[in-house]
Design a protein around this motif. Sequence first.
Motif, PDB file in Angstrom:
ATOM      1  N   VAL A  61       0.941  -1.168  -0.176  1.00 62.09           N
ATOM      2  CA  VAL A  61       0.025  -0.157   0.113  1.00 62.09           C
ATOM      3  C   VAL A  61       0.954   1.169   0.014  1.00 62.09           C
ATOM      4  O   VAL A  61       0.744   2.287  -0.728  1.00 62.09           O
ATOM      5  N   LEU A  62       1.987   1.254   0.864  1.00 61.45           N
ATOM      6  CA  LEU A  62       2.744   2.497   0.711  1.00 61.45           C
ATOM      7  C   LEU A  62       3.578   2.580  -0.541  1.00 61.45           C
ATOM      8  O   LEU A  62       3.810   3.686  -1.118  1.00 61.45           O
ATOM      9  N   GLY A  63       3.839   1.589  -1.264  1.00 63.50           N
ATOM     10  CA  GLY A  63       4.454   1.500  -2.585  1.00 63.50           C
ATOM     11  C   GLY A  63       3.682   2.073  -3.410  1.00 63.50           C
ATOM     12  O   GLY A  63       3.966   2.912  -4.388  1.00 63.50           O
ATOM     13  N   LEU A  64       2.289   1.752  -3.553  1.00 62.69           N
ATOM     14  CA  LEU A  64       1.344   2.417  -4.426  1.00 62.69           C
ATOM     15  C   LEU A  64       1.092   3.742  -4.133  1.00 62.69           C
ATOM     16  O   LEU A  64       0.913   4.528  -5.187  1.00 62.69           O
ATOM     17  N   VAL A  65       1.002   4.116  -2.924  1.00 62.37           N
ATOM     18  CA  VAL A  65       0.923   5.632  -2.387  1.00 62.37           C
ATOM     19  C   VAL A  65       1.846   6.451  -3.087  1.00 62.37           C
ATOM     20  O   VAL A  65       1.890   7.431  -3.630  1.00 62.37           O
ATOM     21  N   GLU A  66       3.157   5.755  -2.704  1.00 62.65           N
ATOM     22  CA  GLU A  66       4.361   6.707  -3.108  1.00 62.65           C
ATOM     23  C   GLU A  66       4.347   6.769  -4.837  1.00 62.65           C
ATOM     24  O   GLU A  66       4.644   7.871  -5.357  1.00 62.65           O
ATOM     25  N   THR A  67       3.829   5.798  -5.513  1.00 66.24           N
ATOM     26  CA  THR A  67       4.022   5.722  -6.769  1.00 66.24           C
ATOM     27  C   THR A  67       3.062   6.721  -7.613  1.00 66.24           C
ATOM     28  O   THR A  67       3.153   7.495  -8.378  1.00 66.24           O
ATOM     29  N   VAL A  68       1.907   7.011  -6.882  1.00 65.81           N
ATOM     30  CA  VAL A  68       0.863   7.683  -7.325  1.00 65.81           C
ATOM     31  C   VAL A  68       1.056   9.143  -6.840  1.00 65.81           C
ATOM     32  O   VAL A  68       0.936  10.048  -7.663  1.00 65.81           O
ATOM     33  N   CYS A  69       1.804   9.348  -5.871  1.00 66.71           N
ATOM     34  CA  CYS A  69       2.057  11.052  -5.267  1.00 66.71           C
ATOM     35  C   CYS A  69       3.358  11.451  -5.898  1.00 66.71           C
ATOM     36  O   CYS A  69       3.914  12.499  -5.875  1.00 66.71           O
ATOM     37  N   SER A  70       4.238  10.381  -6.320  1.00 66.53           N
ATOM     38  CA  SER A  70       5.602  10.946  -7.014  1.00 66.53           C
ATOM     39  C   SER A  70       5.404  11.931  -8.028  1.00 66.53           C
ATOM     40  O   SER A  70       6.578  12.990  -7.832  1.00 66.53           O
TER      41      SER A  70
END
Length: 103
Positions: free
Chosen positions: A39-48
């Motif tokens: 989940v953290l990886g997905l959030v980071e990918t979306v927000c980067s």
Amino acid sequence: MESVQELIPLAREMMAQKPRGKLVKLYVLGSVLALFGVVLGLVETVCSPFTAASRLREQEAAAAELREAREQQALRRQGLLGKGEAREAAPSGRALSLRQHAS
């Protein structure tokens, strides 16, 4: 997708062997941490892209400030070069401080 298909038989096998409570808790904890990481990886990918754009804006603003400061400094130098005689007559602050310590 393959890992999910591998987890189902593993879970069935574990339940058939009647594992101890500590072992089940350990597997559950590991699964929760893995899910949290995903989940953290997905959030980071979306927000980067948004954070990269803000960093770019900050860098551009810093570069503009630096250019402006250099322009002002160049204008000051040009103004002082026109008054070269007055500049030579006034001693610099560093020379005065050296003289005070030398005496």
